[in-house]
Design an enzyme around this catalytic site. Structure first.
Site, PDB file in Angstrom:
ATOM      1  N   GLU A  51       0.822  -1.209   0.000  1.00 31.34           N
ATOM      2  CA  GLU A  51       0.000   0.000   0.000  1.00 31.34           C
ATOM      3  C   GLU A  51       0.855   1.257   0.000  1.00 31.34           C
ATOM      4  OE1 GLU A  51      -3.010   0.174  -0.657  1.00 31.34           O
ATOM      5  OE2 GLU A  51      -3.755  -1.852  -0.321  1.00 31.34           O
ATOM      6  N   TYR A 134      -6.187   6.696   3.939  1.00 34.07           N
ATOM      7  CA  TYR A 134      -6.417   5.630   2.957  1.00 34.07           C
ATOM      8  C   TYR A 134      -5.644   4.366   3.311  1.00 34.07           C
ATOM      9  CZ  TYR A 134      -5.535   2.495  -0.782  1.00 34.07           C
ATOM     10  OH  TYR A 134      -5.387   1.327  -1.467  1.00 34.07           O
ATOM     11  N   ASP A 152      -9.769   5.822  -1.869  1.00 32.86           N
ATOM     12  CA  ASP A 152      -8.628   6.298  -2.651  1.00 32.86           C
ATOM     13  C   ASP A 152      -9.156   7.204  -3.763  1.00 32.86           C
ATOM     14  OD1 ASP A 152      -9.796   4.585  -4.438  1.00 32.86           O
ATOM     15  OD2 ASP A 152      -7.900   3.817  -5.216  1.00 32.86           O
ATOM     16  N   CYS A 206     -14.690   3.566 -14.803  1.00 32.34           N
ATOM     17  CA  CYS A 206     -15.035   4.946 -14.447  1.00 32.34           C
ATOM     18  C   CYS A 206     -13.745   5.749 -14.335  1.00 32.34           C
ATOM     19  CB  CYS A 206     -15.806   4.953 -13.132  1.00 32.34           C
ATOM     20  SG  CYS A 206     -16.659   6.500 -12.785  1.00 32.34           S
ATOM     21  N   CYS A 213     -19.280   4.377 -19.646  1.00 30.98           N
ATOM     22  CA  CYS A 213     -20.539   4.122 -18.942  1.00 30.98           C
ATOM     23  C   CYS A 213     -21.269   2.914 -19.511  1.00 30.98           C
ATOM     24  CB  CYS A 213     -21.418   5.360 -18.987  1.00 30.98           C
ATOM     25  SG  CYS A 213     -20.641   6.816 -18.246  1.00 30.98           S
ATOM     26  N   CYS A 216     -20.375  -0.078 -17.539  1.00 29.59           N
ATOM     27  CA  CYS A 216     -20.492   0.031 -16.077  1.00 29.59           C
ATOM     28  C   CYS A 216     -21.729  -0.705 -15.571  1.00 29.59           C
ATOM     29  CB  CYS A 216     -20.575   1.500 -15.679  1.00 29.59           C
ATOM     30  SG  CYS A 216     -20.817   1.732 -13.903  1.00 29.59           S
ATOM     31  N   CYS A 222     -26.434   5.853 -11.620  1.00 24.36           N
ATOM     32  CA  CYS A 222     -25.357   6.838 -11.520  1.00 24.36           C
ATOM     33  C   CYS A 222     -25.811   8.180 -12.059  1.00 24.36           C
ATOM     34  CB  CYS A 222     -24.134   6.352 -12.301  1.00 24.36           C
ATOM     35  SG  CYS A 222     -22.785   7.557 -12.364  1.00 24.36           S
TER      36      CYS A 222
END
Length: 303
Positions: A51, A134, A152, A206, A213, A216, A222
DNA sequence: GAACCGTGGAT
DNA sequence: TATCCAAGGTT
């Protein structure tokens, strides 16, 4: 903002049930190639290292460095004992080498103050150097299975678009965290997969500039679906070429690749502006990224 | 809150 | 080629 214009009603975010129902099957089908730190058996320390390395560095560039790093220093105590010069060289060209320094500090703190055990509580994790909101959440969720929002840049963008905006603001806000939290189902393991899936959705579908889209799984829920992202940078961009960071980068690159200590003449050769160079070298010394030997030559720090 | 901190992949 | 921006954190 026009003062007389009616305040736009924020789009309602998808319910946790709907989101999980749509997102998780998509995630199972389109998950990116396995990242090495997702393999079963990866330690909490391994997750922490992954991370930190992934902060502002693409995961594809991180993966090979992480493999070599964990093979060389598997546990916090191993990294704690390593010469800092070796740590900085292994970090290589991932950028922001201060992260490597803080990671070694982390290793020393975990080894000496936590008995070698990475904390599982986000608040405790945030006390470690280089671990912010985060990263703390990511470790607590992805390794320990806690139920927390993991926010994030991808999640912030996805949530902003669910709400009808083209992108999130410049900095993480309480609203971002609350919105992301409101999307999570009550069950911790499922919530963890939703967070991972949201990150993946932002990375693959995205995306910042051209969201797809049509691909998605949540487009019908959305507020931004089908809209174009306005041209131009979504936030203020920092210059790099010709800046102090550029000079620092050149100095660090020289010392990483040098066999031994280097004299002032070789430092001077990396940048034409002596003032800028002096400033950068002073900073790097002050931050512990470089050191000097008894002859006044420059080198990566031994400890 | 804004500026700063590296480097390279993608377009 | 130039610009955008990436599993952020700190000051």
């Amino acid at each position: 903002m026009g003062g007389m214009r009616a305040v736009e009603t924020p789009e309602a975010l998808p319910s946790p049930d709907l989101l999980a129902e749509r997102l998780l099957p998509w995630f199972d089908a389109y998950n990116r190639t396995e990242l090495p730190w997702r393999r079963p058996g990866t330690t909490a320390w391994g997750v922490l290292v992954s991370e930190v390395m992934s902060q502002q560095t693409q995961v594809a560039r991180v993966a090979p460095v992480w493999e070599a790093w964990m093979a060389r220093w598997p546990a916090p105590a191993d990294l704690a004992d390593a010469p800092t010069a070796d740590v900085l060289r292994e970090w290589g060209r991932m950028g922001y080498p201060r992260r490597a320094l803080r990671l070694q500090e982390c290793a020393r703190i975990v080894a000496t103050e936590h008995g070698g055990v990475v904390p599982s509580d986000p608040a405790e994790l945030e006390r470690l150097p280089g671990i912010g909101v985060y990263t703390a959440a990511a470790i607590a969720v992805f390794h320990y299975g806690g139920r927390h929002a993991v926010v994030d840049t991808n999640v912030r963008r996805v949530v902003a678009r669910f709400g009808g905006r083209s992108d999130a603001g410049t900095a993480t806000t309480r609203t971002d965290l609350a919105d992301a939290e409101s999307l999570l189902p009550p069950d911790a393991p499922t919530a963890a997969r939703v967070s991972l899936a949201l990150m993946e959705l932002g990375a693959l579908v995205c995306t910042a500039r051209k969201p797809e889209c049509g691909a998605c799984p949540v487009s019908d829920a959305c507020g931004f679906s089908g809209q174009e992202v306005p041209a131009g940078p979504s936030r203020k961009r920092q210059k790099y070429k010709g800046t102090n960071r550029h000079v620092r980068g050149e100095v660090m690159a020289l010392l990483r690749e040098a066999e031994g200590p280097v004299g002032r003449d070789r430092i001077d050769a990396v940048w034409p502006d002596a003032r800028m160079l002096d400033e950068a070298v002073s900073q790097l010394i002050a931050e512990g990224l470089i050191g000097t030997d008894e002859a006044g030559r420059f080198e990566l720090p031994s400890q």
